[in-house]
Motif scaffolding. Structure first.
Motif, short mmCIF file in Angstrom:
data_model
loop_
_atom_site.label_atom_id
_atom_site.label_comp_id
_atom_site.label_asym_id
_atom_site.label_seq_id
_atom_site.Cartn_x
_atom_site.Cartn_y
_atom_site.Cartn_z
N TRP A 116 0.69 -1.40 0.23
CA TRP A 116 -0.01 0.07 -0.11
C TRP A 116 0.98 1.26 -0.04
O TRP A 116 1.83 1.41 0.47
CB TRP A 116 -0.96 0.11 1.30
N SER A 117 0.27 2.20 -0.58
CA SER A 117 1.05 3.64 -0.70
C SER A 117 -0.17 4.63 -0.85
O SER A 117 -1.16 4.25 -1.07
CB SER A 117 2.26 3.54 -2.00
N VAL A 118 0.32 5.93 -0.94
CA VAL A 118 -0.75 7.19 -0.99
C VAL A 118 -1.23 6.93 -2.40
O VAL A 118 -2.51 7.14 -2.66
CB VAL A 118 0.02 8.14 -0.67
N SER A 119 -0.58 6.70 -3.44
CA SER A 119 -0.93 6.57 -4.93
C SER A 119 -1.92 5.50 -5.07
O SER A 119 -2.80 5.61 -5.84
CB SER A 119 0.15 6.75 -5.94
N ARG A 120 -1.56 4.52 -4.37
CA ARG A 120 -2.26 3.12 -4.48
C ARG A 120 -3.73 3.39 -3.91
O ARG A 120 -4.62 2.99 -4.37
CB ARG A 120 -1.29 1.81 -3.93
N ILE A 121 -3.71 3.98 -2.76
CA ILE A 121 -5.08 4.31 -2.05
C ILE A 121 -5.89 5.01 -2.86
O ILE A 121 -7.06 5.03 -3.12
CB ILE A 121 -4.82 4.78 -0.80
N VAL A 122 -5.28 6.22 -3.61
CA VAL A 122 -6.04 7.16 -4.28
C VAL A 122 -6.63 6.35 -5.35
O VAL A 122 -7.94 6.54 -5.81
CB VAL A 122 -5.23 8.26 -4.76
N VAL A 123 -5.89 5.56 -6.25
CA VAL A 123 -6.28 4.93 -7.48
C VAL A 123 -7.28 3.84 -7.14
O VAL A 123 -8.32 3.46 -7.68
CB VAL A 123 -5.03 4.25 -8.28
#
Length: 310
Positions: A218-225
């Protein structure tokens, strides 16, 4: 006696409303409250504007969308057939040594799969015998899952559910385009089958994204996408602005595919090259199913269609 049955006898006319202070002011307030748009209506209005803009932008390619979608759906089967042919001995060895296929049975298994994938994919592309072609490719998905021992691999299972969804969209597209039956023949069953197929195809198409959400770090970009994709998936399933949400998923999956499954950047003998290539073409197949959804619409079992009725 007429007044007893009318409003005059009961003082229910406009004058009685003024007497209790519920005249024009109350009526205006009620009208304003009724005209106040709900959040759902606001979303629908904004997405309608975006859909209109996308329709204008895609006008030159619209006539080719069905052909592009059908080709992308079967491209994973064509790539798989080429891969088996170019790695024939390795495939035979794997099936014999690790899957314990008897000699001869592994040859037959691979040959039947290659023939089915090439023939059925060609029939899907040229729109000939779509029912039989889709049935053959669905059979390939199931037999490969059993033959290679991937039936309990969750990621493989979810991806192939989405591929099946794309194939069902092909079947639905072929029925939508089918000419009307001669007068006097019953058509209601055919219509019902189209509706159920479009619903099943929409639901199955989103399973790839479910696999994407639960796989990897998990990462910030993955959460947004994931959040954007989740909203788009729900919209696709319920058929609310399905074309707009399908375009969103096409964009998300295309960017993800190029950035993550870029097999062309890997060395020829890299251990992950074949896996990246396999994933790349599978996502292309699901993108093809979404393009057919964009072209056909969600069908009658959808919020969009119910809104037209009511």
């Amino acid at each position: 006696m007429a007044q007893i049955r009318g409003t005059a006898g009961y003082n229910l006319g406009p004058s009685s409303q003024n007497r209790f202070g519920v005249g024009a002011g109350y009526t205006n307030m009620k009208a304003e409250a009724t005209n106040d748009p709900s959040p759902l209506d606001s979303i629908r209005a904004q997405t309608s504007k975006i859909e209109d803009w996308l329709d204008t932008l895609s006008e030159p390619v619209k006539p080719y969308l069905p052909a592009i979608g059908r080709f992308l759906i079967v491209v994973t089967f064509l790539e798989d057939a080429v891969r088996i042919l170019t790695q024939w001995n390795d495939q035979l060895l794997y099936l014999h040594d690790y899957r314990h296929f008897p000699r001869g049975a592994n040859h037959t298994f691979l040959a039947l799969n290659v023939i089915a994938m090439l023939v059925c994919s060609t029939m899907v592309i040229i729109r000939k015998h779509s029912n039989e072609a889709v049935a053959g490719l669905l059979g390939v998905v199931v037999t490969q899952a059993l033959g290679y021992g991937l039936i309990f691999d969750l990621n493989f299972f979810l991806r192939n559910l989405s591929v099946m969804g794309g194939l069902i969209m092909v079947l639905s597209d072929s029925w939508v385009r089918k000419k009307f039956a001669p007068a006097g023949l019953p058509q209601i069953d055919e219509k019902d089958r189209k509706m159920y197929l479009q619903l099943a195809g929409r639901i199955l198409l989103i399973f790839l994204f479910v696999g994407f959400v639960f796989a990897g770090d998990w990462s910030v970009s993955r959460i947004v996408v994931s959040a954007l994709g989740f909203v788009a998936c729900v919209m696709v399933v319920v058929g609310f602005k399905a074309k707009f949400s399908a375009v969103m998923l096409v964009l998300i999956l295309s960017v993800f595919n190029v950035l993550v499954n870029n097999f062309w950047t890997l060395h020829e003998h890299h251990p992950q090259k074949d896996f990246a290539k396999y994933d790349f073409f599978q996502i292309l197949s699901i993108v093809g199913g979404l393009l057919l959804l964009v072209n056909m619409g969600p069908g009658q079992f959808s919020v969009d269609e119910k809104k037209k009725v009511y």
